[in-house]
Each structure stands twice: as structure tokens, then as C-alpha cells.
Enzyme design. Structure first.
Site, PDB file in Angstrom:
ATOM      1  CG  ASP A  17      10.824  -1.580  -2.538  1.00 46.45           C
ATOM      2  OD1 ASP A  17      10.673  -1.052  -1.436  1.00 46.45           O
ATOM      3  OD2 ASP A  17      11.934  -1.655  -3.107  1.00 46.45           O
ATOM      4  CE1 TYR A  21      17.934  10.273  -0.414  1.00 44.78           C
ATOM      5  CE2 TYR A  21      18.896  11.856   1.104  1.00 44.78           C
ATOM      6  CZ  TYR A  21      17.899  10.969   0.784  1.00 44.78           C
ATOM      7  OH  TYR A  21      16.839  10.777   1.649  1.00 44.78           O
ATOM      8  CE  LYS A  29      14.837  11.642  -1.480  1.00 48.53           C
ATOM      9  NZ  LYS A  29      13.526  10.966  -1.573  1.00 48.53           N
ATOM     10  CE1 TYR A  60       5.055  17.212 -13.313  1.00 51.84           C
ATOM     11  CE2 TYR A  60       2.821  16.339 -13.319  1.00 51.84           C
ATOM     12  CZ  TYR A  60       4.084  16.402 -13.874  1.00 51.84           C
ATOM     13  OH  TYR A  60       4.368  15.660 -14.988  1.00 51.84           O
TER      14      TYR A  60
END
Ligand code: UDP
Length: 328
Positions: A32, A146, A150, A160
């Protein structure tokens, strides 16, 4: 012992996930940058040999030595008021941070689960929201930093998966609540409970007719646990479909806390979604999951946790009056 990296470990959801995986016998590596996280959420884990913590910003670089079986990417500001305060960091952790985590997962052969959000649906034109709905997002509005990060995160994660064959999972998290939410982070539940505890009026934005559906944190963690261990690579909604208006929610908090304060109305923030309710058919079918904790039970536990907070935390005003938040 399986090894798992949890980014955003000091946050509300990250810290509950650390608890769960420690309890299940995993070696947990928490990470974090502590911009919105709080080490007090993890203090009880520090004495355990099973748990280590790295103070790092995953948007810049992420690495851990040794083998890694799983990654949970949960680092991100998660409150609309934080998106305004730290918009660039919000964009970076959802995009660059996700890319770094995916790269690490690939290098280690780890399975990765990324925290997406109901915000990918924006102000939804489809109700309740199914995973097939593509959403209605304003990319240049205050929430765009945001929401779009996302959405990019989901695209990157799928790339991926398809291009590198990486084992990926995507959870779309709806409004979640419980102990360890930051009391002054601006979100509705800590806002209302904080106001009740301080003897202030409860601020309902707009008419209060907008809806949300609140999920208790333990239910969410169980859904994430099951999704991680499933073989389903596409996005799955996890949330509680029990939908209420914000005005009803304020009334519930008044009843719960016994406050004698009133409800006052303030302007609705720009692009505030008018309705939100998860369709959890997929979670039921694929994961055999549904929420178990009623709002009444969950709110009781959460209120007790907030009541136990020290006075200085209760009165720390942080950025509650951040300019530009309450503006239509
Ligand atoms: N809200 C409110 N009063 C507050 C804080 C929030 O009425 O003091 C409203 C907000 O406008 C939104 C809902 O509560 O309609 C949920 O807001 P929150 O910030 O918790 O999260 P969101 O679901 O909008 O991301």
C-alpha cells in the site's frame, strides 16, 4: 503455504481480504502507498510471521521476491470525493498499477484477480445491471478518472488473458460497507453515521430518490474468495441486490443511531448515478454465491465499530468540504 500479494492492503477491502487469506493459511504480502489506506487496519497482522507489509506505490513499480501464487489488485481510491482530490493517482493506479500487477503475475505464473466496479456501468440505462451491459460513462466528468481507469483495467486484464494466457479474474464490486471504512471519506454510510455521532444533520444529496444497493463486507469477501478459486475469466458482479433510496437509507441511519438530528438536502454531485442494483444471476450460478447478511444486521455491526472510534478520528474533518464536489 500458498503466497498471495494484496495491493491496497491497508484499505477497507484490502485489509478484510488480508484477514481472510491469513485465516485460510496463506502467506500474505500486503502492499500500500498509504495515500488513502491506514496501517491501523493491519496492525493486528504485523506480529504474524504469515504476514509482511511493503510501503510501495504499485503505479510506479511492483515486485516481490520468491514465488507467488495469487495477486489481488485492490489498490485505488474508492470514494468520489477522493477522485477529485487525487485524480491523477486514481487514473494511474487503475491503469499503470494494473499493468504492473499483470506483468508481475505473468513473470511469476500467478493467478490475478482485479477489483473492478459497478462504476463501469456509469449512470446505468439498464436496470438492474447485468455483466453484459456496456455502461453509460462520462469520460470527462468528475468520476471519469475512476470509471475509465477501471474500464481500461478490465480491457488490459482481458488482453493479458487472451494474448498471454494469464489466469485472470475480474470482480465488479457494488457499494460495500462495514467496519474500517474511513469515517470521513465522503461516502454515504460513513458520512451519515459520522454526522449522527457528531450530532450534525444528515446531508442527503439531491432529492434522495437515487438508489444504491449495499453489501456487507464479509459477503463481498466470500464472493471474491469463490471467484478467485473459480475458473471463470469474465467479469462477475458481486453485490447485494437489496436496493433502497438514499433518503430511506438516511431514515434507517436515524433509527439505528437514535439521533435527534434532521435530514437536510444539498445539491446532487455531478454525474451521480440515479440508480444502481446488481444482477447477481452469474455469481449465483457460477460461484454458488449470494449475500447472507441483511442490511439491518450489517449496519448494527458497522455502527458499533464506528462508535468505538477515538474522538480525534470522529472529528477529523479531512476533505469533507472539498470544493467542487457538491456542484451540479
Ligand atoms: N450521498 C448523500 N449524502 C452524503 C454522501 C453521499 O446523499 O453525505 C449520496 C450520493 O450523492 C450518492 C449516494 O449517496 O447518490 C452514494 O454515494 P457514495 O459517495 O457513497 O458512493 P457512490 O455510490 O455514489 O459511488
Amino acid at each position: 503455504m500458498p503466497r498471495i500479494l494484496i495491493t491496497g492492503a491497508a484499505g477497507f477491502l484490502g485489509s478484510h481480504l488480508c484477514d481472510r487469506f491469513v485465516r485460510e493459511g496463506y502467506e500474505v504480502i500486503g502492499m500500500d502507498n498509504l495515500i488513502t489506506g491506514d496501517l491501523r487496519n493491519l496492525e493486528h497482522l504485523f506480529p504474524l510471521r504469515q504476514f509482511t507489509f511493503h510501503h510501495k506505490d504499485v503505479s510506479n513499480f511492483v515486485h516481490v521476491s520468491g514465488p507467488l501464487d495469487y495477486i489481488l489488485h485492490f489498490a485505488s481510491p474508492a470514494s468520489p470525493i477522493d477522485y477529485l482530490r487525487i485524480p491523477i493517482q486514481t487514473l494511474k493506479v487503475g491503469s499503470l498499477g494494473t499493468h504492473n500487477c499483470l506483468g508481475l503475475a505473468k513473470a511469476k505464473g500467478a493467478r490475478i484477480l482485479v477489483a473492478s466496479t459497478s462504476e463501469v456501468y456509469g449512470d446505468p440505462a439498464v436496470h438492474p445491471q447485468t455483466e453484459e451491459y456496456w455502461g453509460n460513462v462520462n469520460p470527462v466528468g468528475p468520476r471519469g478518472v475512476y470509471d475509465e481507469a477501471k474500464r481500461f483495467q478490465e480491457a488490459m486484464t482481458m488482453a493479458y488473458h487472451t494474448y498471454h494466457g494469464l489466469q485472470t479474474r475480474i470482480v465488479r464490486i457494488f457499494n460495500t460497507y462495514g467496519p474500517r471504512m474511513r469515517l470521513n471519506d465522503g461516502r454515504v454510510l460513513p458520512a451519515f453515521i459520522g454526522q449522527a455521532l457528531r450530532g450534525e444533520d444528515l446531508t442527503v444529496f439531491g432529492t434522495g430518490n437515487q438508489t444504491r444497493s449495499f453489501c456487507y463486507v464479509d459477503d463481498l469477501v466470500e464472493g471474491i474468495w469463490r471467484l478467485l478459486h473459480s475458473d471463470y475469466p469474465y467479469p462477475v458482479n458481486i453485490g447485494n441486490p437489496d436496493e433502497i433510496t438514499i433518503l430511506q437509507f438516511a431514515e434507517e441511519i436515524i433509527k439505528l443511531t437514535g439521533t435527534t438530528q434532521r435530514i437536510v438536502f444539498e445539491p446532487l454531485p455531478k454525474d451521480d448515478p440515479t440508480q444502481r442494483q446488481p444482477d447477481i444471476t452469474k455469481a449465483r450460478k457460477i460461484l454458488g454465491w449470494e449475500p447472507k447478511v441483511s442490511r439491518a444486521a450489517g449496519l448494527k455491526i458497522t455502527y458499533a465499530a464506528f462508535q468505538a472510534l477515538p474522538k480525534d478520528v470522529l472529528y477529523k474533518q479531512e476533505h469533507r468540504d472539498f470544493e467542487g464536489y457538491v456542484r451540479k
